[in-house]
Design a protein around this motif. Sequence first.
Motif, mmCIF file in Angstrom:
data_model
loop_
_atom_site.group_PDB
_atom_site.id
_atom_site.type_symbol
_atom_site.label_atom_id
_atom_site.label_comp_id
_atom_site.label_asym_id
_atom_site.label_seq_id
_atom_site.Cartn_x
_atom_site.Cartn_y
_atom_site.Cartn_z
ATOM 1 N N MET A 1 0.832 -1.182 0.000
ATOM 2 C CA MET A 1 0.000 0.000 0.000
ATOM 3 C C MET A 1 0.880 1.251 0.000
ATOM 4 S SD MET A 1 -2.968 0.968 2.686
ATOM 5 C CE MET A 1 -3.136 2.670 3.094
ATOM 6 N N SER A 2 0.563 2.202 -0.798
ATOM 7 C CA SER A 2 1.330 3.441 -0.913
ATOM 8 C C SER A 2 1.127 4.333 0.308
ATOM 9 C CB SER A 2 0.896 4.192 -2.173
ATOM 10 O OG SER A 2 1.501 5.464 -2.215
ATOM 11 N N ASN A 3 2.187 5.030 0.708
ATOM 12 C CA ASN A 3 2.074 6.004 1.790
ATOM 13 C C ASN A 3 2.267 7.429 1.273
ATOM 14 O OD1 ASN A 3 4.854 5.788 1.279
ATOM 15 N ND2 ASN A 3 5.419 6.024 3.420
ATOM 16 N N ILE A 4 2.142 7.618 -0.038
ATOM 17 C CA ILE A 4 2.305 8.935 -0.653
ATOM 18 C C ILE A 4 1.071 9.785 -0.334
ATOM 19 C CG2 ILE A 4 2.669 10.179 -2.833
ATOM 20 C CD1 ILE A 4 5.012 8.298 -1.961
ATOM 21 N N ASN A 5 1.311 11.029 0.120
ATOM 22 C CA ASN A 5 0.250 11.994 0.447
ATOM 23 C C ASN A 5 -0.694 11.516 1.544
ATOM 24 O OD1 ASN A 5 1.004 14.125 -1.359
ATOM 25 N ND2 ASN A 5 0.255 12.845 -3.030
ATOM 26 N N VAL A 6 -0.181 10.665 2.455
ATOM 27 C CA VAL A 6 -0.964 10.163 3.586
ATOM 28 C C VAL A 6 -0.193 10.490 4.859
ATOM 29 C CG1 VAL A 6 -1.858 8.078 4.700
ATOM 30 C CG2 VAL A 6 -1.911 8.266 2.214
ATOM 31 N N TRP A 7 -0.867 11.021 5.872
ATOM 32 C CA TRP A 7 -0.206 11.300 7.144
ATOM 33 C C TRP A 7 0.076 9.984 7.855
ATOM 34 C CZ3 TRP A 7 2.010 15.691 8.200
ATOM 35 C CH2 TRP A 7 1.553 16.850 7.573
ATOM 36 N N GLU A 8 1.309 9.850 8.385
ATOM 37 C CA GLU A 8 1.680 8.671 9.156
ATOM 38 C C GLU A 8 2.491 9.115 10.365
ATOM 39 O OE1 GLU A 8 3.902 6.182 6.452
ATOM 40 O OE2 GLU A 8 5.575 7.563 6.369
ATOM 41 N N ASN A 9 2.419 8.331 11.445
ATOM 42 C CA ASN A 9 3.187 8.630 12.645
ATOM 43 C C ASN A 9 4.630 8.211 12.428
ATOM 44 O OD1 ASN A 9 0.985 9.661 14.123
ATOM 45 N ND2 ASN A 9 0.324 7.593 14.626
ATOM 46 N N ALA A 10 5.554 9.072 12.864
ATOM 47 C CA ALA A 10 6.977 8.754 12.782
ATOM 48 C C ALA A 10 7.448 8.374 14.187
ATOM 49 C CB ALA A 10 7.753 9.935 12.213
ATOM 50 N N GLU A 11 7.719 9.362 15.041
ATOM 51 C CA GLU A 11 8.035 9.147 16.440
ATOM 52 C C GLU A 11 6.891 9.723 17.274
ATOM 53 O OE1 GLU A 11 10.642 10.671 14.486
ATOM 54 O OE2 GLU A 11 11.935 8.934 14.332
ATOM 55 N N PRO A 12 6.909 9.519 18.601
ATOM 56 C CA PRO A 12 5.851 10.111 19.428
ATOM 57 C C PRO A 12 5.799 11.635 19.256
ATOM 58 C CG PRO A 12 7.066 8.464 20.679
ATOM 59 C CD PRO A 12 7.798 8.652 19.381
ATOM 60 N N GLY A 13 4.614 12.144 18.910
ATOM 61 C CA GLY A 13 4.442 13.581 18.714
ATOM 62 C C GLY A 13 4.926 14.093 17.377
ATOM 63 N N VAL A 14 5.303 13.170 16.488
ATOM 64 C CA VAL A 14 5.812 13.550 15.160
ATOM 65 C C VAL A 14 5.018 12.785 14.107
ATOM 66 C CG1 VAL A 14 7.820 13.651 13.625
ATOM 67 C CG2 VAL A 14 8.150 13.846 16.106
ATOM 68 N N LYS A 15 4.455 13.536 13.124
ATOM 69 C CA LYS A 15 3.784 12.872 12.003
ATOM 70 C C LYS A 15 4.318 13.459 10.710
ATOM 71 C CE LYS A 15 -0.310 15.849 11.906
ATOM 72 N NZ LYS A 15 -1.764 15.908 11.947
ATOM 73 N N ARG A 16 4.249 12.673 9.642
ATOM 74 C CA ARG A 16 4.798 13.110 8.349
ATOM 75 C C ARG A 16 3.890 12.710 7.200
ATOM 76 N NH1 ARG A 16 9.529 8.815 9.084
ATOM 77 N NH2 ARG A 16 8.390 6.959 8.453
ATOM 78 N N LYS A 17 4.027 13.489 6.123
ATOM 79 C CA LYS A 17 3.330 13.197 4.872
ATOM 80 C C LYS A 17 4.370 13.271 3.764
ATOM 81 C CE LYS A 17 0.478 16.249 3.099
ATOM 82 N NZ LYS A 17 -0.725 17.036 2.718
ATOM 83 N N ILE A 18 4.545 12.178 3.050
ATOM 84 C CA ILE A 18 5.519 12.097 1.958
ATOM 85 C C ILE A 18 4.812 12.451 0.659
ATOM 86 C CG2 ILE A 18 7.047 10.557 0.673
ATOM 87 C CD1 ILE A 18 7.321 8.953 3.353
ATOM 88 N N PHE A 19 5.382 13.407 -0.063
ATOM 89 C CA PHE A 19 4.814 13.826 -1.348
ATOM 90 C C PHE A 19 5.325 12.935 -2.472
ATOM 91 C CE2 PHE A 19 4.958 17.679 1.316
ATOM 92 C CZ PHE A 19 3.607 17.950 1.368
ATOM 93 N N GLU A 20 4.623 12.937 -3.589
ATOM 94 C CA GLU A 20 5.026 12.142 -4.756
ATOM 95 C C GLU A 20 6.467 12.490 -5.118
ATOM 96 O OE1 GLU A 20 4.755 9.278 -7.410
ATOM 97 O OE2 GLU A 20 2.936 9.853 -6.321
ATOM 98 N N PRO A 21 7.385 11.506 -5.084
ATOM 99 C CA PRO A 21 8.786 11.811 -5.365
ATOM 100 C C PRO A 21 9.071 11.956 -6.853
ATOM 101 C CG PRO A 21 8.533 9.478 -4.865
ATOM 102 C CD PRO A 21 7.174 10.115 -4.702
#
Length: 105
Positions: A1-21
């Motif tokens: 499953m792709s994680n592009i343009n989806v918010w995901e948890n990284a570390e506690p209190g940190v979330k990220r969204k990876i853009f189309e590379p």
Amino acid sequence: MSNINVWENAEPGVKRKIFEPGKTIMMMEVHFEEGAEGYEHSHPHEQLSYCTKGKLEFTIDGVKTVIGVGETIYIPSGARHGAKALEPSILLDTFTPVREDLVKR
């Protein structure tokens, strides 16, 4: 499953969204709660981090630097680095080449 343009948890209190590379470059948006840390790590990719909100303390190969809104920091290939949010913060991180370890296609 792709994680592009989806918010995901990284570390506690940190979330990220990876853009189309692109072919050799990628960008992601990273949100930090106050006090949250991006744990110290290293990777062979060059990185530029641009602060769009807040203030963060980066440690790069043992050297501490604080950046705020409108400022950027360069992280060389192989440098051991991490960041701590001194207040609620947002970064735009750019990597070259693409971090295949983060991108799930």
